[in-house]
Design an enzyme around this catalytic site. Structure first.
Site, PDB file in Angstrom:
ATOM      1  N   GLU A 276       0.819  -1.218   0.000  1.00 13.22           N
ATOM      2  CA  GLU A 276       0.000   0.000   0.000  1.00 13.22           C
ATOM      3  C   GLU A 276       0.851   1.266   0.000  1.00 13.22           C
ATOM      4  OE1 GLU A 276      -2.974  -0.046   3.150  1.00 13.22           O
ATOM      5  OE2 GLU A 276      -4.446  -0.887   1.776  1.00 13.22           O
ATOM      6  N   HIS A 297       7.608 -26.220  -1.432  1.00 13.00           N
ATOM      7  CA  HIS A 297       6.997 -27.301  -2.211  1.00 13.00           C
ATOM      8  C   HIS A 297       5.920 -26.779  -3.153  1.00 13.00           C
ATOM      9  CE1 HIS A 297       9.084 -30.339   0.246  1.00 13.00           C
ATOM     10  NE2 HIS A 297       9.012 -29.376   1.154  1.00 13.00           N
ATOM     11  N   LYS A 410     -13.979  -0.005  -4.384  1.00 15.65           N
ATOM     12  CA  LYS A 410     -15.006   0.374  -3.403  1.00 15.65           C
ATOM     13  C   LYS A 410     -16.109   1.179  -4.074  1.00 15.65           C
ATOM     14  CE  LYS A 410     -11.979   0.701   0.619  1.00 15.65           C
ATOM     15  NZ  LYS A 410     -11.398   1.637   1.579  1.00 15.65           N
TER      16      LYS A 410
HETATM   17  O1  PA5 Z   1      -3.288   1.201   5.956  1.00 11.53           O
HETATM   18  C1  PA5 Z   1      -4.394   1.618   5.709  1.00 11.53           C
HETATM   19  O2  PA5 Z   1      -4.676   2.811   5.847  1.00 11.53           O
HETATM   20  C2  PA5 Z   1      -5.517   0.698   5.286  1.00 11.53           C
HETATM   21  O3  PA5 Z   1      -5.063  -0.576   5.047  1.00 11.53           O
HETATM   22  C3  PA5 Z   1      -6.578   0.637   6.344  1.00 11.53           C
HETATM   23  O4  PA5 Z   1      -6.000   0.236   7.551  1.00 11.53           O
HETATM   24  C4  PA5 Z   1      -7.688  -0.327   6.000  1.00 11.53           C
HETATM   25  O5  PA5 Z   1      -8.203  -0.042   4.738  1.00 11.53           O
HETATM   26  C5  PA5 Z   1      -8.810  -0.268   7.031  1.00 11.53           C
HETATM   27  O6  PA5 Z   1      -9.297   1.032   7.124  1.00 11.53           O
HETATM   28  P1  PA5 Z   1     -10.287   1.502   8.245  1.00 11.53           P
HETATM   29  O7  PA5 Z   1      -9.572   1.441   9.558  1.00 11.53           O
HETATM   30  O8  PA5 Z   1     -10.616   2.893   7.885  1.00 11.53           O
HETATM   31  O9  PA5 Z   1     -11.463   0.577   8.208  1.00 11.53           O
END
Ligand code: PA5
Length: 419
Positions: A276, A297, A410
């Site tokens: 990310e 494996h 989303k």
């Molecule tokens: O690192 C990040 O910002 C994302 O992976 C969020 O943690 C994840 O999408 C969950 O988001 P939220 O806490 O708003 O539900």
């Protein structure tokens, strides 16, 4: 305390390149240490005391004790950064005298949810919903389902079995205020994947019986180290420089490999952190985990002989913390050559054999040696990788703190669901 060490095999990679690179890009480390203005709203994790100081830890520990006294099952509701760090340590270091920890809000499977609800029957349940942006569908929806379950079972006492972790002023915050739920803070200036060292990660860890003071102490000592090690010797900078140099040489994929299944969920945390943070603007190294020896494996064949685009970072734990001697056996199974050997040692031998074979097969390999698998060193690992990821993203010239790309699916999903 022994230090975490990073070493590089020099057969396929000239180590002087790292030193040259760190000298040339020294200003990047200075900028990271100087708390850059442009990332002010994402750097709350950098100074650990801001969200994991003494008062915060005490509140978490007190509340965790209360939960342990009433509950024998604790459901952690959250997805991505909201549950990965806690899950990484809880699954690696299970404690006997702690509630069972279950996970929800990390998928949309009706089957999973039904089974989870069924497994709660007859147990004393406490839930913690964690969401920074309380619009994320998985945790939001699962929280509703579990909240309703608690209300049906416990009536007006359900509120005493619910903690939420959200940002002040959010709709989750309002829900907590309106209904008397315990509220923990999801800091505005920390993104999910950087949230190991605040209420988000620490409260579930404390409920699971883990020593969060040690974890935070480990992180602080790693921070002190990173702040003082000069660029040419800085472990986080070495790691960031190495992976950036390799991606310039067309290596597209980094595999975090380990022979200790206790790293399974830590590797998921690491994967998310780098995917990310760096996978944007058509750039980035694709992070994957190699859970060995099992994965040898399956993907082992590709790693050894497939397209040369992978480099590998091995996690190695040096302390021998367990042992299992292979005993004599009268039956002819042709494994007598292992008699008297310790399974721990056999695993180490498999590790070295794999490292050498992959290196020979053209995979640049490095090794991160962790003295021991405990809370202190998990704290060190969290801080080391978060710091290195920030640096690495900067070197790659991407913003390591946003994740705009995850909004696309989303948008489609919300539209289809009539939001
Ligand atoms: O690192 C990040 O910002 C994302 O992976 C969020 O943690 C994840 O999408 C969950 O988001 P939220 O806490 O708003 O539900």
């Amino acid at each position: 305390m022994k230090k975490i060490e990073l070493s590089f095999a020099d057969q396929l990679f000239n180590l002087n390149e790292i030193v040259d690179f760190t000298q040339k890009h020294k200003s990047s480390l200075d900028e990271v240490l100087g708390k850059e203005e442009i990332y002010q709203d994402s750097l709350g994790w950098l100074d650990i005391d801001e969200w994991a100081g003494e008062a915060a830890l005490k509140r978490i520990q007190d509340k965790a004790k209360e939960v342990q006294n009433v509950a024998n099952v604790f459901v952690l509701i959250g997805v991505g950064g909201s549950n990965q760090a806690a899950r990484a340590v809880i699954s690696a270091l299970p404690q006997e005298k702690a509630p069972e920890i279950l996970y929800a809000g990390n998928n949309l499977s009706a089957d999973y949810m039904n089974k989870l609800l069924k497994s709660l029957d007859g147990k004393s349940v406490y839930i913690n919903a964690i969401a920074k942006n309380f619009e994320t569908l998985e945790p939001g929806l699962c929280f509703r389902v579990l909240r309703q379950y608690l209300e049906k079972r416990y009536g007006s006492e359900a509120a005493g079995r619910i903690a939420v972790t959200g940002t002040k002023g959010s709709s989750l915050y309002q829900l907590a205020l309106d209904n008397g739920y315990t509220f923990f803070t999801f800091p505005e200036n920390i993104g999910g994947r950087y949230s190991a060292l605040c209420d988000v990660g620490l409260f579930p860890m404390a409920v699971a019986g883990l020593d969060i003071s040690q974890l935070v102490q480990g992180a602080k000592e790693m921070r002190a180290r990173l702040l003082t090690e000069p660029a040419e010797e800085n472990i986080a900078f070495h790691y960031a420089a190495y992976r950036n140099l390799l991606q310039l040489k067309d290596y597209r994929l980094e595999m975090l490999s380990f022979f200790e299944p206790r790293f399974q969920y830590f590797s998921k945390w690491w994967t998310q952190l780098f995917a990310e943070s760096e996978g944007k603007d058509g750039k980035g190294v694709y992070p994957v985990a190699g859970n060995f020896s099992e994965d040898l494996h399956s993907i082992g064949q590709f790693v050894q002989e497939g397209r040369r685009m992978i480099f590998e970072t091995f996690l190695d734990v040096s302390e021998k913390d367990t042992s299992l001697l292979i005993e004599r056996d009268d039956k002819k199974d042709y494994f007598d050559y292992l008699e008297g050997k310790d399974l721990w040692t056999i695993n180490k031998i498999a590790f070295q054999a794999t490292f050498d074979a992959h290196l020979k097969g053209g995979i640049p390999c490095s090794k991160l040696t962790i003295p021991k698998l405990d809370e202190y060193y998990f704290g060190q690992l969290f801080y080391l990788f978060m710091f290195a990821c920030y640096l690495s993203g900067k070197l790659l010239e991407v913003n390591p703190f946003d994740q705009g790309g995850v909004e696309n699916y989303k948008k489609n999903m919300f539209q289809a669901l009539g939001k």
